[in-house]
Design a protein around this motif. Structure first.
Motif, short mmCIF file in Angstrom:
data_model
loop_
_atom_site.label_atom_id
_atom_site.label_comp_id
_atom_site.label_asym_id
_atom_site.label_seq_id
_atom_site.Cartn_x
_atom_site.Cartn_y
_atom_site.Cartn_z
N GLN A 14 -3.98 -15.72 -3.60
CA GLN A 14 -3.74 -15.81 -2.15
C GLN A 14 -4.31 -14.62 -1.41
O GLN A 14 -4.54 -13.57 -2.00
CB GLN A 14 -2.23 -15.91 -1.89
N ASP A 15 -4.55 -14.80 -0.11
CA ASP A 15 -5.09 -13.72 0.72
C ASP A 15 -4.04 -12.63 0.91
O ASP A 15 -2.84 -12.88 0.84
CB ASP A 15 -5.47 -14.25 2.10
N TRP A 16 -4.52 -11.45 1.18
CA TRP A 16 -3.63 -10.31 1.41
C TRP A 16 -4.10 -9.60 2.67
O TRP A 16 -5.32 -9.47 2.90
CB TRP A 16 -3.72 -9.37 0.19
N GLU A 17 -3.16 -9.15 3.50
CA GLU A 17 -3.54 -8.49 4.75
C GLU A 17 -2.64 -7.28 4.91
O GLU A 17 -1.41 -7.38 4.84
CB GLU A 17 -3.37 -9.48 5.90
N VAL A 18 -3.23 -6.11 5.13
CA VAL A 18 -2.46 -4.86 5.03
C VAL A 18 -1.31 -4.78 6.04
O VAL A 18 -0.21 -4.33 5.69
CB VAL A 18 -3.38 -3.61 5.11
N GLN A 19 -1.52 -5.22 7.28
CA GLN A 19 -0.46 -5.08 8.27
C GLN A 19 0.76 -5.92 7.87
O GLN A 19 1.89 -5.47 7.90
CB GLN A 19 -0.96 -5.47 9.67
N LYS A 20 0.47 -7.15 7.46
CA LYS A 20 1.55 -8.09 7.15
C LYS A 20 2.19 -7.77 5.79
O LYS A 20 3.40 -7.92 5.62
CB LYS A 20 0.93 -9.49 7.14
N ASP A 21 1.39 -7.33 4.83
CA ASP A 21 1.85 -7.31 3.43
C ASP A 21 2.08 -5.93 2.82
O ASP A 21 2.35 -5.84 1.63
CB ASP A 21 0.83 -8.06 2.55
N HIS A 22 1.96 -4.84 3.61
CA HIS A 22 2.07 -3.52 2.95
C HIS A 22 3.49 -3.22 2.49
O HIS A 22 3.66 -2.54 1.48
CB HIS A 22 1.55 -2.40 3.87
N GLY A 23 4.48 -3.73 3.22
CA GLY A 23 5.87 -3.39 2.88
C GLY A 23 6.22 -3.79 1.46
O GLY A 23 6.66 -2.96 0.65
N TRP A 24 6.00 -5.07 1.15
CA TRP A 24 6.37 -5.52 -0.21
C TRP A 24 5.50 -4.87 -1.27
O TRP A 24 5.96 -4.56 -2.37
CB TRP A 24 6.44 -7.04 -0.34
N LEU A 25 4.23 -4.62 -0.94
CA LEU A 25 3.35 -4.00 -1.95
C LEU A 25 3.83 -2.58 -2.27
O LEU A 25 3.94 -2.20 -3.44
CB LEU A 25 1.90 -3.99 -1.47
N ILE A 26 4.18 -1.82 -1.22
CA ILE A 26 4.67 -0.45 -1.46
C ILE A 26 5.96 -0.49 -2.29
O ILE A 26 6.13 0.29 -3.23
CB ILE A 26 4.88 0.28 -0.11
N ARG A 27 6.85 -1.44 -1.98
CA ARG A 27 8.12 -1.52 -2.74
C ARG A 27 7.84 -1.87 -4.21
O ARG A 27 8.46 -1.33 -5.11
CB ARG A 27 9.07 -2.52 -2.10
N LYS A 28 6.92 -2.77 -4.44
CA LYS A 28 6.56 -3.14 -5.83
C LYS A 28 5.95 -1.93 -6.55
O LYS A 28 6.30 -1.62 -7.69
CB LYS A 28 5.51 -4.26 -5.84
N VAL A 29 5.01 -1.27 -5.86
CA VAL A 29 4.32 -0.13 -6.46
C VAL A 29 5.33 0.98 -6.79
O VAL A 29 5.24 1.65 -7.82
CB VAL A 29 3.21 0.37 -5.49
N ALA A 30 6.33 1.13 -5.92
CA ALA A 30 7.33 2.19 -6.11
C ALA A 30 8.12 2.00 -7.41
O ALA A 30 8.69 2.96 -7.95
CB ALA A 30 8.27 2.26 -4.91
N ASN A 31 8.16 0.78 -7.94
CA ASN A 31 8.84 0.56 -9.23
C ASN A 31 8.14 1.31 -10.36
O ASN A 31 8.73 1.51 -11.42
CB ASN A 31 8.85 -0.94 -9.60
N CYS A 32 6.90 1.69 -10.15
CA CYS A 32 6.15 2.41 -11.18
C CYS A 32 6.18 3.93 -10.94
O CYS A 32 5.40 4.66 -11.57
CB CYS A 32 4.69 1.95 -11.21
N LEU A 33 7.03 4.39 -10.03
CA LEU A 33 7.13 5.84 -9.80
C LEU A 33 8.14 6.47 -10.73
O LEU A 33 9.23 5.92 -10.95
CB LEU A 33 7.60 6.11 -8.36
N ARG A 34 7.80 7.65 -11.24
CA ARG A 34 8.79 8.44 -11.99
C ARG A 34 9.76 9.06 -10.99
O ARG A 34 9.40 9.21 -9.81
CB ARG A 34 8.08 9.56 -12.73
#
Ligand code: SAM
Length: 305
Positions: A233-253
């Motif tokens: 599916q398409d991805w657009e930074v304004q609309k989709d950054h919130g969930w991406l940052i939350r997902k990415v944060a799962n990989c933070l120590r």
């Protein structure tokens, strides 16, 4: 002397001195300084790359096309036509812009402080090195040795190279195997052993859903739009950054940080989707001095509260 010739001469004199002090082989020579001449010119070693904004010229046929004047001015400045590489960039309209435009295979090395990068000025719309992230690369050079760094949307891995040069263990992820190979070349150019670092070809939107490892630092520098054939599916930074940052944060120590950056000019960070995080807006401090356009990107440091 035309207005553009005068401005180019002035910028060239000042910026060449400025770049020499920092050992910069590439810098932005002209950034739409004069409204009637809406070009962007980047100098790479002994050549110049000129970005024309076709859309703006097309949209008003009465608007003068100053490209001949520009070609003359650059020739006078010491860049005859073979050293001028003219590019036409359309406004992004949901289409990925990393397309091949020529096939010369001609590359060269550009220096940036202690680092070296391979660039291709002819074959793609982009050169392999985003100059606006020079300050971020410089910040990464100060990382502590041994840090574990994940570089997402790595492109030719220039941010990964800077982190690895500082002694970090880096993992680069991108959809394009070709850009990752180019990235490996960049590691080798800097004397970095690619066997000690990772290069993963994957769709980050899938990769991040189940990636088991954790990192001290995650670099998240997505394009404004992403819609490759390889993606569901398409991805657009304004609309989709919130969930991406939350997902990415799962990989933070614990205590780890995300550096999030993007180039959408009117980007607004969605604080309501990021309530569990401290979001530090770096407010233009990561824009290089040679860029007049202070909206070229926005960068945020993001940590868990
Ligand atoms: C804006 S560039 C990143 C620039 C890079 N961080 C740098 O400073 O050089 C975008 C990159 O994202 C990659 N890309 C786009 N969509 C992707 C996706 N869904 N998953 C992985 N990589 C993607 C492209 O292949 C391209 O290399």
């Amino acid at each position: 002397m035309s207005a553009i010739a005068g401005r180019l001469r002035k910028n060239h004199k000042h910026l060449t001195k400025w770049a020499k002090k920092q050992n910069l082989g590439a810098f932005r020579l002209y950034d739409k300084d004069i409204p009637d001449y809406p070009f962007i010119i980047d100098k790479y070693n002994d050549k110049v790359v000129i970005w024309h904004r076709l859309k703006e010229i097309d949209s008003d046929p009465k608007k003068a096309d100053h490209s001949l004047e520009l070609k003359d001015a650059l020739t006078e400045l010491g860049y005859p036509l073979p050293k001028q590489i003219h590019k036409e960039r359309f406004k992004q309209k949901g289409k990925i812009q990393y397309v091949k435009v020529q096939a010369t295979g001609q590359t060269e090395i550009v220096e940036e402080g202690p680092l070296k990068f391979r660039v291709n000025l002819f074959d793609f719309l982009d050169t392999g090195l985003f100059l606006d992230h020079r300050p971020l690369r410089s910040k990464l050079l100060e990382l502590e040795e041994g840090m574990k760094v994940l570089n997402l949307f790595s492109y030719t891995c220039s941010l990964g190279v800077a982190a690895a040069f500082a002694g970090a263990n880096t993992t680069n992820v991108d959809l394009s195997g070709k850009y990752l190979d180019w990235g490996k070349e960049n590691y080798k150019l800097n004397g970095l052993n690619t066997f000690h670092h990772s290069f993963i070809e994957a769709d980050i939107l899938e990769f991040i859903k189940s990636h088991p490892e954790t990192y001290d630092l995650i670099i998240l520098d997505p394009p404004t739009f992403s819609n490759s054939k390889k993606m569901e599916q398409d991805w657009e930074v304004q609309k989709d950054h919130g969930w991406l940052i939350r997902k990415v944060a799962n990989c933070l120590r614990p205590g780890g940080m995300i550096i999030f950056s993007n180039n959408r000019r009117d980007f607004k960070i969605n604080h309501s989707e990021l309530e569990e995080y401290i979001v530090d807006d770096l407010k233009g401090t990561t824009i290089p001095d040679d860029f007049r356009d202070k909206k070229i990107h926005q960068t945020f440091f993001i940590k868990r509260k």
